[in-house]
Structure formats: C-alpha cells, structure tokens
Scaffold this motif. Structure first.
Motif, PDB file in Angstrom:
ATOM      1  N   ILE A 130      35.746  50.550  38.563  1.00 48.74           N
ATOM      2  CA  ILE A 130      36.820  50.371  38.786  1.00 48.74           C
ATOM      3  C   ILE A 130      37.328  49.111  39.759  1.00 48.74           C
ATOM      4  O   ILE A 130      38.746  48.633  40.235  1.00 48.74           O
ATOM      5  CB  ILE A 130      36.011  50.651  40.782  1.00 48.74           C
ATOM      6  CG1 ILE A 130      35.424  52.254  40.483  1.00 48.74           C
ATOM      7  CG2 ILE A 130      36.480  51.030  41.965  1.00 48.74           C
ATOM      8  CD1 ILE A 130      34.502  52.713  41.781  1.00 48.74           C
ATOM      9  N   ARG A 131      36.979  48.181  39.222  1.00 54.99           N
ATOM     10  CA  ARG A 131      37.254  46.838  40.027  1.00 54.99           C
ATOM     11  C   ARG A 131      38.675  47.149  38.351  1.00 54.99           C
ATOM     12  O   ARG A 131      39.974  45.550  38.969  1.00 54.99           O
ATOM     13  CB  ARG A 131      36.232  45.694  39.290  1.00 54.99           C
ATOM     14  CG  ARG A 131      36.751  44.381  39.791  1.00 54.99           C
ATOM     15  CD  ARG A 131      35.925  43.057  40.226  1.00 54.99           C
ATOM     16  NE  ARG A 131      35.329  43.707  41.434  1.00 54.99           N
ATOM     17  CZ  ARG A 131      33.540  43.545  41.073  1.00 54.99           C
ATOM     18  NH1 ARG A 131      32.756  43.146  40.269  1.00 54.99           N
ATOM     19  NH2 ARG A 131      33.340  43.810  42.597  1.00 54.99           N
ATOM     20  N   GLY A 132      38.273  47.088  37.376  1.00 57.68           N
ATOM     21  CA  GLY A 132      39.397  46.632  36.873  1.00 57.68           C
ATOM     22  C   GLY A 132      40.383  47.591  36.692  1.00 57.68           C
ATOM     23  O   GLY A 132      41.914  46.922  36.537  1.00 57.68           O
ATOM     24  N   TYR A 133      40.209  49.259  37.499  1.00 57.82           N
ATOM     25  CA  TYR A 133      42.019  49.402  37.515  1.00 57.82           C
ATOM     26  C   TYR A 133      42.653  48.552  38.913  1.00 57.82           C
ATOM     27  O   TYR A 133      43.377  48.490  38.964  1.00 57.82           O
ATOM     28  CB  TYR A 133      41.751  50.990  38.413  1.00 57.82           C
ATOM     29  CG  TYR A 133      40.728  52.141  37.344  1.00 57.82           C
ATOM     30  CD1 TYR A 133      41.654  51.750  35.847  1.00 57.82           C
ATOM     31  CD2 TYR A 133      40.065  52.705  37.214  1.00 57.82           C
ATOM     32  CE1 TYR A 133      40.759  52.690  35.197  1.00 57.82           C
ATOM     33  CE2 TYR A 133      39.341  53.506  36.556  1.00 57.82           C
ATOM     34  CZ  TYR A 133      39.569  53.388  35.011  1.00 57.82           C
ATOM     35  OH  TYR A 133      39.787  55.399  34.182  1.00 57.82           O
ATOM     36  N   VAL A 134      41.632  47.993  39.462  1.00 58.25           N
ATOM     37  CA  VAL A 134      42.295  47.765  40.764  1.00 58.25           C
ATOM     38  C   VAL A 134      42.976  45.917  40.091  1.00 58.25           C
ATOM     39  O   VAL A 134      44.270  45.979  41.107  1.00 58.25           O
ATOM     40  CB  VAL A 134      40.653  46.980  42.078  1.00 58.25           C
ATOM     41  CG1 VAL A 134      41.768  46.690  42.951  1.00 58.25           C
ATOM     42  CG2 VAL A 134      41.021  48.731  42.798  1.00 58.25           C
ATOM     43  N   GLU A 135      42.166  45.720  39.283  1.00 55.29           N
ATOM     44  CA  GLU A 135      42.924  43.986  38.898  1.00 55.29           C
ATOM     45  C   GLU A 135      44.125  44.616  38.692  1.00 55.29           C
ATOM     46  O   GLU A 135      45.282  43.382  38.625  1.00 55.29           O
ATOM     47  CB  GLU A 135      42.049  43.553  38.246  1.00 55.29           C
ATOM     48  CG  GLU A 135      40.577  42.449  39.196  1.00 55.29           C
ATOM     49  CD  GLU A 135      40.080  42.625  38.220  1.00 55.29           C
ATOM     50  OE1 GLU A 135      39.779  42.056  36.278  1.00 55.29           O
ATOM     51  OE2 GLU A 135      38.876  41.271  38.480  1.00 55.29           O
ATOM     52  N   GLU A 136      44.342  45.582  38.132  1.00 53.77           N
ATOM     53  CA  GLU A 136      45.162  46.236  36.522  1.00 53.77           C
ATOM     54  C   GLU A 136      46.517  46.490  37.338  1.00 53.77           C
ATOM     55  O   GLU A 136      47.894  46.179  37.608  1.00 53.77           O
ATOM     56  CB  GLU A 136      45.257  47.608  36.097  1.00 53.77           C
ATOM     57  CG  GLU A 136      46.301  47.877  34.767  1.00 53.77           C
ATOM     58  CD  GLU A 136      45.443  48.928  34.404  1.00 53.77           C
ATOM     59  OE1 GLU A 136      46.589  50.507  34.377  1.00 53.77           O
ATOM     60  OE2 GLU A 136      44.399  49.156  33.751  1.00 53.77           O
ATOM     61  N   ILE A 137      46.187  47.707  38.441  1.00 56.41           N
ATOM     62  CA  ILE A 137      47.889  47.429  39.921  1.00 56.41           C
ATOM     63  C   ILE A 137      47.519  46.738  41.060  1.00 56.41           C
ATOM     64  O   ILE A 137      48.933  46.396  41.662  1.00 56.41           O
ATOM     65  CB  ILE A 137      47.134  49.525  40.656  1.00 56.41           C
ATOM     66  CG1 ILE A 137      45.759  48.856  41.131  1.00 56.41           C
ATOM     67  CG2 ILE A 137      47.180  49.923  39.153  1.00 56.41           C
ATOM     68  CD1 ILE A 137      45.685  50.737  41.981  1.00 56.41           C
ATOM     69  N   TYR A 138      46.993  46.120  41.227  1.00 58.82           N
ATOM     70  CA  TYR A 138      47.425  44.890  42.077  1.00 58.82           C
ATOM     71  C   TYR A 138      48.222  43.738  42.077  1.00 58.82           C
ATOM     72  O   TYR A 138      49.508  44.068  43.936  1.00 58.82           O
ATOM     73  CB  TYR A 138      46.145  43.619  42.285  1.00 58.82           C
ATOM     74  CG  TYR A 138      45.777  42.445  43.655  1.00 58.82           C
ATOM     75  CD1 TYR A 138      45.831  43.137  44.235  1.00 58.82           C
ATOM     76  CD2 TYR A 138      46.649  42.000  43.263  1.00 58.82           C
ATOM     77  CE1 TYR A 138      46.644  42.407  45.970  1.00 58.82           C
ATOM     78  CE2 TYR A 138      46.773  40.169  44.509  1.00 58.82           C
ATOM     79  CZ  TYR A 138      47.042  40.718  45.663  1.00 58.82           C
ATOM     80  OH  TYR A 138      46.580  40.271  46.170  1.00 58.82           O
ATOM     81  N   PRO A 139      48.653  43.414  41.380  1.00 59.76           N
ATOM     82  CA  PRO A 139      50.099  42.794  41.033  1.00 59.76           C
ATOM     83  C   PRO A 139      51.609  43.832  41.391  1.00 59.76           C
ATOM     84  O   PRO A 139      52.306  43.925  42.519  1.00 59.76           O
ATOM     85  CB  PRO A 139      50.447  42.701  40.102  1.00 59.76           C
ATOM     86  CG  PRO A 139      48.957  42.298  39.614  1.00 59.76           C
ATOM     87  CD  PRO A 139      48.419  43.548  39.686  1.00 59.76           C
TER      88      PRO A 139
END
Length: 102
Positions: A5-14
């Motif tokens: 989940i953290r990986g997904y969040v980091e991916e879409i954060y910008p």
C-alpha cells in the motif's frame, strides 16, 4: 500488505499533490464547486472508477469502488468547498481568488 500500500501511495503522491494544489489555487464556495467537481470526476474516470450522476445540483460527486470479494462496505466523505476568507499563507499554491480560500 502495508509495504504494498505504501508503494502505491508513493507512486501516486505527486499527482494527487498537484491536484490538491490546483484546487487550492482555484477555490470555489459552497454549491459553486463546478470546476472542482469536474476535476474530481475526470480524475476518477481516468482511474476507471464508477462515477454516478451529479449529486447536490451539479457540484456533488459520488463514486463507487467495487472490490473483488463481498465484504463490509465503507463510505468516505470529503468537503470540496472553500470559505470566504482572505488567504495570507504566502504558499506557492495560495488561492488566486481574492477573499476565498481552503
């Protein structure tokens, strides 16, 4: 699972940050969030998320994300309207609308 989940969040954060800043720069008062609602609906459509017909006039957005398995239902609510307040934050994404801010 948390790492995934953290990986997904980091991916879409910008992208999410940029959308939030765009909304921040162009705030709209209650029941006048036409551009904000359009922006949210367009983004949800791009993600393949089901968006329902307009709600609360033309400014509300309702979407449904279906899981692969039956299970508990979760609902989330978020306000999109701004307040009639002068912004004095000095942030690079401050409101461009005089007397209206988030």
């Amino acid at each position: 699972m948390i790492k995934k989940i953290r990986g997904y969040v980091e991916e879409i954060y910008p992208e999410i940050r940029d959308i939030r800043r765009k909304i921040h720069r162009h705030p709209e008062l209650r029941m006048k969030e036409h551009n904000t609602a359009r922006l949210v609906k367009e983004y949800l459509h791009q993600l393949g998320i089901e968006v329902f017909a307009q709600y609360a006039g033309t400014t509300g957005v309702i979407a449904r994300i279906k899981g692969e398995k039956a299970g508990p239902v979760r609902a989330f609510r978020a306000d999109m309207d701004a307040l009639p307040i002068k912004e004095e934050t000095g942030l690079p994404y401050s409101s461009e609308i005089e007397g209206v801010m988030h």
